[in-house]
Enzyme design. Structure first.
Site, short mmCIF file in Angstrom:
data_model
loop_
_atom_site.label_atom_id
_atom_site.label_comp_id
_atom_site.label_asym_id
_atom_site.label_seq_id
_atom_site.Cartn_x
_atom_site.Cartn_y
_atom_site.Cartn_z
N LYS A 17 1.89 -0.46 -4.34
CA LYS A 17 2.30 -1.74 -4.92
C LYS A 17 1.04 -2.51 -5.29
O LYS A 17 0.00 -2.38 -4.65
CB LYS A 17 3.11 -2.56 -3.92
CG LYS A 17 4.41 -1.90 -3.49
CD LYS A 17 5.22 -2.84 -2.64
CE LYS A 17 4.58 -3.08 -1.30
NZ LYS A 17 5.39 -3.93 -0.43
N MET A 45 -4.67 -11.54 -1.69
CA MET A 45 -3.92 -11.40 -2.95
C MET A 45 -3.97 -12.70 -3.76
O MET A 45 -2.99 -13.11 -4.37
CB MET A 45 -2.46 -11.01 -2.65
CG MET A 45 -2.32 -9.72 -1.86
SD MET A 45 -0.73 -9.51 -1.04
CE MET A 45 -0.82 -10.73 0.26
N ASP A 93 0.35 3.34 0.75
CA ASP A 93 0.32 2.44 -0.40
C ASP A 93 -1.02 2.50 -1.11
O ASP A 93 -1.92 3.26 -0.73
CB ASP A 93 0.67 1.00 0.02
CG ASP A 93 -0.29 0.43 1.06
OD1 ASP A 93 -1.50 0.73 0.98
OD2 ASP A 93 0.17 -0.32 1.94
#
Length: 454
Positions: free
Chosen positions: A270, A382, A248
């Site tokens: 992502k 995040m 990723d």
């Protein structure tokens, strides 16, 4: 080639060691490990040799060297601190056609003691022919770090299966394919490391019986927060054995450079607000690659079980009876905090730490009253786009507006950026950063000025 590399069976064979100091002790341990009938000659003996003699492990010959000591010997090592004595031992051994190693005089010796990596029955010897012993030692240390401790047990198990493999697989190609699967099986290696013999037998039977479509496996590997030096040793071994690496956006380029050159690489990056490849499609990709018989590594930034959705991916594999295992990684919270000089816990400031997802609206209600409590550290993953909401919720539930906060961007990499402020300033500070970034809230942030080193 100045020296012919050779492994000798010394069990029960008489070997002579002349000298009984520190260097001689190191040589003696190797000979005793090899099962030699060890005789040691010297004027005086260190406590270790005296203890070995009391235990019946060695025979001591006290006095000056005489050629009678060489009687019936297969190997001689001269390890005194007197070069003249060592040379006399070497000359006497040469006259009797007995191989002799001379410590500190390899050019005069008929035998060299290499640096050894012992994973019995697997043995690796490294020698520079006596020209650069420190280099040989450094190479041995690198090999020691690269090769897992259970490798010898794996080799011994392979030896016990050779006749069964020969009976089961008619062609050399089939046997070679079996052995590749056997030695690359991370599940088998981990099971042996855990000492679980019944499960190891089950995995072996699966390797023998499973059709090709079921012989693939998936290893979930945590790549760590960015610095390639933080990739675990086991993680490195896995990515160098993989046929396919699915990775990723958070996996750094230096780590990708460690992947086996002929492995297929599949990017499924992502990022917040934009999923290049949907999670369901990633799950299906892992399943299809494993079902085709490939060794698949799912490489994830940080730790795959901490906001990495690793559990979801493994659930799909388990439903289809695909073999899988997990190699944890250093999570972003630990790595970024350490490289920023911010301890996540501290006796005076924080007795606990909480990892919180920044996707606040997607995962149910968060207990903000508990997060706002004192004497703890909060790490938001995040959370950059949700900084305003995080600030508001914590203030509403009683957290001090002056509570220190830090934002770490590109943590543990050369591009790392760290800024500190207060909770009241978090929303404003967050606008100055881009993902990937981590938010740390707690009084431990005040220690950064004293502990920062990166």
């Amino acid at each position: 080639m100045d020296y012919f590399p050779l492994f000798c069976r010394l069990q029960g064979k008489r070997c002579l060691l002349v000298g009984a100091g520190d260097v001689a002790e190191r040589k003696a341990r190797l000979l005793l490990d090899a099962g030699a009938d060890l005789h040691v000659g010297a004027l005086d003996f260190s406590p270790a040799f005296q203890q070995w003699a009391q235990q019946g492990k060695v025979t001591l010959l006290q006095g000056t060297f005489t050629e009678a000591w060489l009687e019936a010997c297969w190997l001689v090592i001269a390890a005194t601190n007197d070069d003249a004595v060592n040379q006399r031992v070497g000359d006497a051994a040469e006259a009797r056609r007995i191989f002799c190693n001379l410590v500190d005089a390899p050019q005069e010796a008929s035998a060299i003691m290499p640096s050894i990596v012992d994973r019995s029955p697997l043995m690796i010897a490294v020698s520079s022919g006596g020209r650069a012993p420190v280099l040989a030692r450094l190479l041995r240390e690198k090999l020691e770090a690269m090769l897992p401790q259970h490798l010898g047990e794996l080799a011994a198990l392979a030896g016990s299966l050779r006749s069964r493999v020969k009976r089961t697989f008619a062609s050399m190609a089939q046997r070679r394919a079996f052995w590749e699967r056997f030695f690359a099986s991370d599940r088998l290696a981990q099971t042996l490391a855990n000492g679980d013999r019944p499960r190891a037998e089950h995995i072996i039977n699966t390797l023998f019986d499973a059709p090709p479509s079921q012989r693939g496996e998936v290893v979930l590997v945590g790549a760590g927060p960015g610095d390639a030096g933080l990739l675990t040793l086991k993680g490195l071994q896995c990515i160098q054995q993989a046929d396919v690496v699915v990775y990723d956006r958070l996996v750094s380029e230096p780590i990708l450079n460690l992947v086996r050159r002929d492995a297929e690489r599949i990017f499924v990056g992502k990022q917040a607000g934009h999923h290049c490849v949907p999670q369901a499609q990633i799950n299906q990709l892992l399943l299809e690659q494993a079902q085709s018989g490939k060794r698949v590594v799912r490489l994830k930034g940080g730790d795959p079980f901490i906001f990495g959705r690793g559990g979801e991916e493994l659930e799909i594999l388990a439903q289809h009876n695909i073999a899988f295992s997990v190699v944890p990684g250093i999570t972003a919270a630990s790595g970024c905090a350490a490289y920023s000089g911010i301890p996540l816990t501290h006796r005076d400031h924080a007795q606990s730490v909480r990892f919180v997802t920044g996707h606040l609206q997607q995962h149910g209600e968060i207990e903000w009253d508990k997060l706002a409590a004192e004497q703890q550290t909060l790490v938001f993953y995040m959370g950059l786009n949700q900084a305003a909401d995080i600030q508001q919720r914590l203030l509403q539930h009683g957290m001090d507006a002056a509570m220190p906060v830090a934002i770490v961007q590109h943590g543990t990499t050369p591009q790392q950026r760290v800024e500190t402020a207060t909770l009241a300033q978090l929303e404003t500070l967050a606008r100055q950063f881009v993902s990937p970034a981590l938010i740390i809230v707690g009084r431990v942030v005040t220690l950064r000025d004293r502990l920062r080193w990166f």
